[in-house]
Design a protein around this motif. Structure first.
Motif, PDB file in Angstrom:
ATOM      1  N   ALA A 157       0.822  -1.206   0.000  1.00  0.00           N
ATOM      2  CA  ALA A 157       0.000   0.000   0.000  1.00  0.00           C
ATOM      3  C   ALA A 157       0.858   1.258   0.000  1.00  0.00           C
ATOM      4  O   ALA A 157       0.545   2.247  -0.683  1.00  0.00           O
ATOM      5  N   GLY A 158       1.958   1.252   0.779  1.00  0.00           N
ATOM      6  CA  GLY A 158       2.842   2.407   0.798  1.00  0.00           C
ATOM      7  C   GLY A 158       3.459   2.685  -0.559  1.00  0.00           C
ATOM      8  O   GLY A 158       3.611   3.846  -0.969  1.00  0.00           O
ATOM      9  N   LEU A 159       3.809   1.627  -1.265  1.00  0.00           N
ATOM     10  CA  LEU A 159       4.304   1.779  -2.627  1.00  0.00           C
ATOM     11  C   LEU A 159       3.205   2.273  -3.561  1.00  0.00           C
ATOM     12  O   LEU A 159       3.402   3.215  -4.341  1.00  0.00           O
ATOM     13  N   HIS A 160       2.038   1.631  -3.463  1.00  0.00           N
ATOM     14  CA  HIS A 160       0.944   1.923  -4.377  1.00  0.00           C
ATOM     15  C   HIS A 160       0.563   3.395  -4.338  1.00  0.00           C
ATOM     16  O   HIS A 160       0.439   4.055  -5.377  1.00  0.00           O
ATOM     17  N   GLU A 161       0.385   3.950  -3.139  1.00  0.00           N
ATOM     18  CA  GLU A 161      -0.119   5.318  -3.056  1.00  0.00           C
ATOM     19  C   GLU A 161       0.914   6.357  -3.511  1.00  0.00           C
ATOM     20  O   GLU A 161       0.562   7.512  -3.755  1.00  0.00           O
ATOM     21  N   ASN A 162       2.179   5.956  -3.641  1.00  0.00           N
ATOM     22  CA  ASN A 162       3.230   6.894  -4.047  1.00  0.00           C
ATOM     23  C   ASN A 162       3.791   6.626  -5.439  1.00  0.00           C
ATOM     24  O   ASN A 162       4.723   7.325  -5.865  1.00  0.00           O
ATOM     25  N   LEU A 163       3.264   5.634  -6.137  1.00  0.00           N
ATOM     26  CA  LEU A 163       3.888   5.222  -7.395  1.00  0.00           C
ATOM     27  C   LEU A 163       3.982   6.350  -8.411  1.00  0.00           C
ATOM     28  O   LEU A 163       5.020   6.524  -9.068  1.00  0.00           O
ATOM     29  N   ALA A 164       2.919   7.113  -8.569  1.00  0.00           N
ATOM     30  CA  ALA A 164       2.938   8.171  -9.577  1.00  0.00           C
ATOM     31  C   ALA A 164       4.037   9.195  -9.291  1.00  0.00           C
ATOM     32  O   ALA A 164       4.656   9.732 -10.219  1.00  0.00           O
ATOM     33  N   SER A 165       4.296   9.442  -8.006  1.00  0.00           N
ATOM     34  CA  SER A 165       5.269  10.477  -7.664  1.00  0.00           C
ATOM     35  C   SER A 165       6.699   9.954  -7.582  1.00  0.00           C
ATOM     36  O   SER A 165       7.622  10.741  -7.373  1.00  0.00           O
TER      37      SER A 165
ATOM     38  N   PRO B 188       0.471   1.548 -21.617  1.00  0.00           N
ATOM     39  CA  PRO B 188      -0.442   0.405 -21.525  1.00  0.00           C
ATOM     40  C   PRO B 188      -0.253  -0.551 -22.697  1.00  0.00           C
ATOM     41  O   PRO B 188       0.026  -0.142 -23.834  1.00  0.00           O
ATOM     42  N   GLY B 189      -0.397  -1.827 -22.411  1.00  0.00           N
ATOM     43  CA  GLY B 189      -0.264  -2.848 -23.436  1.00  0.00           C
ATOM     44  C   GLY B 189       1.148  -3.346 -23.646  1.00  0.00           C
ATOM     45  O   GLY B 189       1.369  -4.289 -24.413  1.00  0.00           O
ATOM     46  N   MET B 190       2.126  -2.748 -22.948  1.00  0.00           N
ATOM     47  CA  MET B 190       3.528  -3.133 -23.113  1.00  0.00           C
ATOM     48  C   MET B 190       3.992  -4.101 -22.027  1.00  0.00           C
ATOM     49  O   MET B 190       5.158  -4.486 -21.991  1.00  0.00           O
ATOM     50  N   TRP B 191       3.110  -4.458 -21.082  1.00  0.00           N
ATOM     51  CA  TRP B 191       3.470  -5.305 -19.940  1.00  0.00           C
ATOM     52  C   TRP B 191       4.595  -4.667 -19.125  1.00  0.00           C
ATOM     53  O   TRP B 191       5.418  -5.359 -18.525  1.00  0.00           O
ATOM     54  N   SER B 192       4.624  -3.348 -19.107  1.00  0.00           N
ATOM     55  CA  SER B 192       5.645  -2.626 -18.365  1.00  0.00           C
ATOM     56  C   SER B 192       5.121  -2.086 -17.042  1.00  0.00           C
ATOM     57  O   SER B 192       5.862  -1.447 -16.300  1.00  0.00           O
ATOM     58  N   GLY B 193       3.843  -2.333 -16.738  1.00  0.00           N
ATOM     59  CA  GLY B 193       3.274  -1.881 -15.476  1.00  0.00           C
ATOM     60  C   GLY B 193       2.902  -0.421 -15.479  1.00  0.00           C
ATOM     61  O   GLY B 193       3.206   0.311 -14.534  1.00  0.00           O
ATOM     62  N   ALA B 194       2.240   0.025 -16.531  1.00  0.00           N
ATOM     63  CA  ALA B 194       1.940   1.453 -16.686  1.00  0.00           C
ATOM     64  C   ALA B 194       0.799   1.938 -15.802  1.00  0.00           C
ATOM     65  O   ALA B 194       0.478   3.128 -15.807  1.00  0.00           O
ATOM     66  N   TRP B 195       0.184   1.033 -15.039  1.00  0.00           N
ATOM     67  CA  TRP B 195      -0.936   1.404 -14.189  1.00  0.00           C
ATOM     68  C   TRP B 195      -0.549   1.277 -12.717  1.00  0.00           C
ATOM     69  O   TRP B 195      -0.004   0.264 -12.286  1.00  0.00           O
ATOM     70  N   ALA B 196      -0.845   2.330 -11.949  1.00  0.00           N
ATOM     71  CA  ALA B 196      -0.613   2.297 -10.510  1.00  0.00           C
ATOM     72  C   ALA B 196      -1.700   1.469  -9.846  1.00  0.00           C
ATOM     73  O   ALA B 196      -2.796   1.951  -9.581  1.00  0.00           O
ATOM     74  N   CYS B 197      -1.398   0.204  -9.637  1.00  0.00           N
ATOM     75  CA  CYS B 197      -2.299  -0.735  -8.976  1.00  0.00           C
ATOM     76  C   CYS B 197      -1.488  -1.988  -8.680  1.00  0.00           C
ATOM     77  O   CYS B 197      -0.316  -2.070  -9.030  1.00  0.00           O
ATOM     78  N   TRP B 198      -2.115  -2.957  -8.024  1.00  0.00           N
ATOM     79  CA  TRP B 198      -1.424  -4.208  -7.759  1.00  0.00           C
ATOM     80  C   TRP B 198      -2.373  -5.366  -8.036  1.00  0.00           C
ATOM     81  O   TRP B 198      -3.595  -5.211  -8.050  1.00  0.00           O
ATOM     82  N   GLY B 199      -1.802  -6.538  -8.289  1.00  0.00           N
ATOM     83  CA  GLY B 199      -2.621  -7.708  -8.529  1.00  0.00           C
ATOM     84  C   GLY B 199      -1.787  -8.970  -8.531  1.00  0.00           C
ATOM     85  O   GLY B 199      -0.571  -8.925  -8.766  1.00  0.00           O
ATOM     86  N   LEU B 200      -2.422 -10.083  -8.264  1.00  0.00           N
ATOM     87  CA  LEU B 200      -1.748 -11.377  -8.270  1.00  0.00           C
ATOM     88  C   LEU B 200      -1.373 -11.744  -9.704  1.00  0.00           C
ATOM     89  O   LEU B 200      -2.238 -11.887 -10.566  1.00  0.00           O
ATOM     90  N   GLU B 201      -0.074 -11.837  -9.963  1.00  0.00           N
ATOM     91  CA  GLU B 201       0.448 -12.227 -11.283  1.00  0.00           C
ATOM     92  C   GLU B 201      -0.129 -11.368 -12.422  1.00  0.00           C
ATOM     93  O   GLU B 201      -0.287 -11.833 -13.540  1.00  0.00           O
ATOM     94  N   ASN B 202      -0.426 -10.114 -12.120  1.00  0.00           N
ATOM     95  CA  ASN B 202      -0.974  -9.209 -13.137  1.00  0.00           C
ATOM     96  C   ASN B 202       0.176  -8.413 -13.743  1.00  0.00           C
ATOM     97  O   ASN B 202       0.737  -7.517 -13.104  1.00  0.00           O
TER      98      ASN B 202
ATOM     99  N   ILE C 274      -6.824   2.861  -9.087  1.00  0.00           N
ATOM    100  CA  ILE C 274      -6.140   2.638 -10.366  1.00  0.00           C
ATOM    101  C   ILE C 274      -5.947   3.975 -11.071  1.00  0.00           C
ATOM    102  O   ILE C 274      -6.908   4.723 -11.278  1.00  0.00           O
ATOM    103  N   GLU C 275      -4.725   4.287 -11.414  1.00  0.00           N
ATOM    104  CA  GLU C 275      -4.457   5.460 -12.232  1.00  0.00           C
ATOM    105  C   GLU C 275      -3.289   5.155 -13.161  1.00  0.00           C
ATOM    106  O   GLU C 275      -2.404   4.369 -12.824  1.00  0.00           O
ATOM    107  N   GLN C 276      -3.316   5.765 -14.349  1.00  0.00           N
ATOM    108  CA  GLN C 276      -2.193   5.584 -15.258  1.00  0.00           C
ATOM    109  C   GLN C 276      -1.024   6.417 -14.751  1.00  0.00           C
ATOM    110  O   GLN C 276      -1.188   7.552 -14.300  1.00  0.00           O
ATOM    111  N   LEU C 277       0.162   5.847 -14.792  1.00  0.00           N
ATOM    112  CA  LEU C 277       1.354   6.542 -14.326  1.00  0.00           C
ATOM    113  C   LEU C 277       1.689   7.705 -15.257  1.00  0.00           C
ATOM    114  O   LEU C 277       1.187   7.773 -16.386  1.00  0.00           O
TER     115      LEU C 277
END
Length: 440
Positions: free
Chosen positions: A268-276, A293-307, A381-384
């Motif tokens: 959670a600490g990582l998630h809420e600060n990812l954009a900054s 998005p679509g590059m599998w580079s993690g362009a979205w600030a969120c987390w998920g199991l094996e996402n 969820i927000e785009q970085l």
């Protein structure tokens, strides 16, 4: 990489730092100078805190030509490259041999020590994606034509890969696997986890050895975030876990996926600060070509199991490996980032999450881009940031990282990349690729 019980012969020593532009800078010491320099250091201008990827200097005050610092090789982290040459990372110290406020390695060490005092022992490991080029009379061409993960691609580079494996092992790097990646000419190399500073040291060492071995095979390797205009880009994903007296925080609890409350707070600490902190983890003008998005580079600030489209990919413990294999992958990191700043960022934000008991948002179980826009805010969820300029603006406003790294280090980092943004962002993509291709 294991530094314990390693007695090095008296050899010449190559010592390096990594600057805020992500470039490794090196000095070679003859064997008879190593002991003295390891105690007194060797000089380098403090202006290297603001040197850019093109060797221009971002001036943030009137004293950039003035002063000196001491580079002190950490001989406890030294490893052999050949029977006659060793390598060691250096700390950037002042004339009194105290850490410079802009020393990234010292910042990472300090934050790791703080976490240990709080009862948390971290393990980290980078995954290295890089592109191999062959040199012939016509110039450079990609080192293999695929298929991704293919046997044919491996056989095309077999001699190089075997020598790379052996030289890494000679230097004490515990390699877990090497394979052809999805992109043409692309390879990926994984190593065993170690302490945060050792993981960053290993990042520098792996690149050094990969480039040395490539040259011996008339090849060249690039760790740039983008190496060909139609390619998928190279990442330097960071995997991390942390343990307390109760065990791995990602596998000893009663939350979903066996996560503990501490583990949830860390993510959670990582998630809420990812954009900054995107600017710290993916800092170059090329990074944002990869971070889409679509590059599998993690362009979205969120987390998920094996996402693999989430910036934070959670990985449960695997049968046969026990709890030790549960970890979280920070996918947005790329090779332009200073590895010491990467591990420092993860340490700072995960400990921020624990200390402040930041609440974890629910996991994202689909491609984040498919979540309806009206539902993204509720799910966190927000785009970085989509540009280097925006990423730097967010970083300047982040008080957590300013407190963790110190104002001088953050200001120097921002100055470097703001100057690069001003000089390079308007250039066409191929020109930006050529500028960065051999820098990292």
């Amino acid at each position: 990489m294991n530094h314990q019980d390693r007695s090095l012969p008296q050899t010449d020593l190559l010592t390096t730092i990594v600057d805020n532009a992500g470039v490794s800078r090196a000095k070679l010491l003859p064997a008879d100078r190593v002991e003295s320099v390891s105690k007194k250091g060797i000089g380098l201008s403090p202006a290297f805190a603001t040197i850019c990827v093109d060797d221009s200097i971002a001036v943030i005050n009137d004293s950039s030509p003035v002063g000196d610092m001491r580079l002190v090789p950490d001989l406890e982290a030294a490893v052999p490259l050949t029977p006659h040459l060793s390598w060691a990372p250096a700390d950037q110290l002042d004339q009194e041999l105290s850490p410079m406020p802009t020393c990234q390695r010292s910042a990472a060490r300090r934050l790791d020590e703080d976490a240990r005092r709080n009862g948390y022992e971290y393990l980290m490991a980078f995954e290295y994606e890089f592109t191999v080029f062959k040199r012939d009379a016509s110039g450079l061409r990609l080192g293999h034509d695929g298929p991704g993960y293919g046997l044919a691609a491996f056989l095309e580079l077999e001699a190089f890969l075997l020598d790379l494996l052996h030289d890494l092992q000679y230097a004490g790097v515990k390699v877990e696997q090497i394979h052809p990646e999805y992109g043409k000419g692309q390879l990926e190399l994984s190593v065993a986890p170690s302490s945060p500073v050792q993981a960053a040291d290993t990042s520098v060492l792996v690149r050094l050895i990969a480039r040395r071995v490539a040259l011996q095979h008339n090849l060249m390797v690039s760790f740039s975030p983008i190496t060909v205009s139609n390619g998928i880009g190279n990442g330097a994903h960071l995997h991390f876990s942390a343990s307390t007296s109760k065990g791995n925080v990602f596998s000893n609890g009663d939350l979903p996926f066996n996560m503990s409350q501490s583990g949830a707070h860390m993510i959670a600490g990582l998630h809420e600060n990812l954009a900054s902190v995107t600017a710290l983890l993916a800092p170059s003008v090329l990074s944002f070509d990869r971070l889409a998005p679509g590059m599998w580079s993690g362009a979205w600030a969120c987390w998920g199991l094996e996402n693999r489209e989430a910036a934070l990919r959670f990985i449960k413990g695997t049968t046969g490996y026990g709890d030790s294999s549960a970890n979280c992958e920070v996918k947005i990191v790329d090779p332009a980032a200073n590895p010491y700043l990467v591990v420092a960022t993860v340490l700072a934000l995960t400990q921020h999450g624990v200390i402040n008991q930041v609440e974890l948002k629910p996991p994202v179980v689909i491609d984040p881009s498919l979540v309806p826009v009206q539902d993204r805010l509720e799910k966190g969820i927000e785009q970085l940031p989509s540009s280097q300029q925006l990423g730097l603006e967010f970083l300047k406003a982040n008080t957590v990282m300013r407190e963790a790294l110190g104002g001088p280090l953050v200001e120097a980092f921002v100055a470097v990349h703001a100057q690069e943004q001003e000089k390079f962002s308007a250039l066409d993509k191929d020109t930006r690729i050529d500028l960065h291709l051999w820098k990292y």
